[in-house]
Scaffold this active site. Structure first.
Site, PDB file in Angstrom:
ATOM      1  N   LYS A   1      -1.267  -1.340  -4.037  1.00  0.00           N
ATOM      2  CA  LYS A   1      -2.320  -0.345  -4.175  1.00  0.00           C
ATOM      3  C   LYS A   1      -1.668   1.019  -4.093  1.00  0.00           C
ATOM      4  O   LYS A   1      -0.976   1.332  -3.118  1.00  0.00           O
ATOM      5  CB  LYS A   1      -3.372  -0.485  -3.071  1.00  0.00           C
ATOM      6  CG  LYS A   1      -4.453   0.601  -3.155  1.00  0.00           C
ATOM      7  CD  LYS A   1      -5.388   0.580  -1.950  1.00  0.00           C
ATOM      8  CE  LYS A   1      -6.395   1.716  -2.047  1.00  0.00           C
ATOM      9  NZ  LYS A   1      -7.249   1.826  -0.829  1.00  0.00           N
TER      10      LYS A   1
ATOM     11  N   TYR B   1       0.850  -1.193   0.000  1.00  0.00           N
ATOM     12  CA  TYR B   1       0.000   0.000   0.000  1.00  0.00           C
ATOM     13  C   TYR B   1       0.881   1.237   0.000  1.00  0.00           C
ATOM     14  O   TYR B   1       1.631   1.473   0.946  1.00  0.00           O
ATOM     15  CB  TYR B   1      -0.869  -0.035   1.265  1.00  0.00           C
ATOM     16  CG  TYR B   1      -2.144   0.770   1.238  1.00  0.00           C
ATOM     17  CD1 TYR B   1      -2.341   1.826   0.349  1.00  0.00           C
ATOM     18  CD2 TYR B   1      -3.168   0.469   2.126  1.00  0.00           C
ATOM     19  CE1 TYR B   1      -3.520   2.547   0.363  1.00  0.00           C
ATOM     20  CE2 TYR B   1      -4.352   1.195   2.144  1.00  0.00           C
ATOM     21  CZ  TYR B   1      -4.528   2.229   1.258  1.00  0.00           C
ATOM     22  OH  TYR B   1      -5.689   2.946   1.266  1.00  0.00           O
TER      23      TYR B   1
END
Length: 290
Positions: free
Chosen positions: A164, A136
């Protein structure tokens, strides 16, 4: 490796007026989002107010959620925590109840910021589970920016197959795409262009209040019907700009409520939008009601 293409909706956690999770509403929302055609649901996302849920609440949420999904779409669970042992414990539980992938923040709040420390953290977690890990990049929240060089080291780890990217730096996003096929966009306001650039899919908070439009946008881009995608995008963009520049989770949750999805309640320490902000949000949503 799970194929996390398409719209992975970073799902809200519905609360009642007293701040307790409303599991009946939660299950109903799952059905509505699946019926809208989303390809995956992310439980315990940031939009789902993960920082304000206990480990026990997360475990219960994920158990009920995975059972309700019943294989109709992918299930992604956030298992982030400050303590590595807790991350591993949460991750193993999510895997045991049928999660397809785990979304895990890098160490934050005075955790290691050097590449070696971050790689070691993810190595410990990756070696403890057998399903996909989604790293992330959200430096505005964690203080940790995942460079391309670091991403290449991370994707060499077992099970670390996705990143992400919620940073909002589209140049970096395209550099990610040169480094790995497992890029998932997380910046609402760049979604159309990230999909056109070739990202595998999205983990999208804004899809909470417009799931059908989100799926339609993905389908149009996939079919290379870019002119139609651009028309739809212009209807979506005003509200996306609003939520990105205002209090994100309360804005998304209120927008979802206005469109018949959820309770509109947030858990402390978050608070609802002011009357002025609420009015501006409703104005930004008008194109979606045409």
């Amino acid at each position: 490796m799970a194929d996390l293409k398409g719209i992975n909706l970073a799902m809200q956690t519905p609360f009642d007026a007293g701040g307790a999770i409303d599991f009946k509403v939660f299950e109903g929302l799952i059905d509505k989002y699946v019926e809208a055609g989303v390809h995956g649901l992310v439980f315990g996302s940031g939009t789902g107010q993960h920082p304000y849920l206990t480990e026990q609440e997360c475990n219960q949420l994920y158990e009920i959620g995975a059972k309700r999904v019943g294989g109709r779409c992918h299930v992604i669970c956030q298992t982030s925590a400050l303590n590595v042992d807790e991350v591993i414990r949460r991750s193993r539980h999510a895997e045991s109840i049928g999660a397809d992938a785990l979304m895990i923040l890098p160490p934050y709040l005075e955790g290691p910021t050097d590449d070696d420390g971050i790689v070691e953290f993810y190595r410990d977690v990756a070696s403890s589970v057998g399903i996909d890990i989604i790293g992330y990049n959200i430096p505005q929240a964690t203080g940790v920016s995942v460079s391309v060089a670091l991403l290449k080291r991370l994707t060499a780890l077992d099970n670390f197959n996705y990143i992400k990217d919620s940073g909002g730096d589209f140049t970096l996003h395209q550099e990610y795409l040169q480094a790995t096929p497992g890029v998932l966009n997380g910046c609402d306001t760049t979604t159309l262009y990230a999909l056109m650039a070739g990202c595998r899919g999205v983990i999208w908070g804004g899809a909470n209040y417009m799931p059908r439009e989100a799926v339609e946008l993905y389908d149009l881009v996939t079919a290379q019907r870019y002119s139609e995608a651009q028309v739809l995008w212009q209807m979506m963009l005003p509200s996306l700009l609003f939520i990105w520049r205002t209090h994100y989770s309360p804005s998304v949750i209120r927008a979802a409520q206005l469109r018949g999805l959820g309770t509109g309640n947030v858990r402390k320490p978050l608070s609802k939008l002011s009357a002025e902000q609420d009015k501006a949000l409703q104005q930004s949503l008008r194109p979606l009601f045409v």
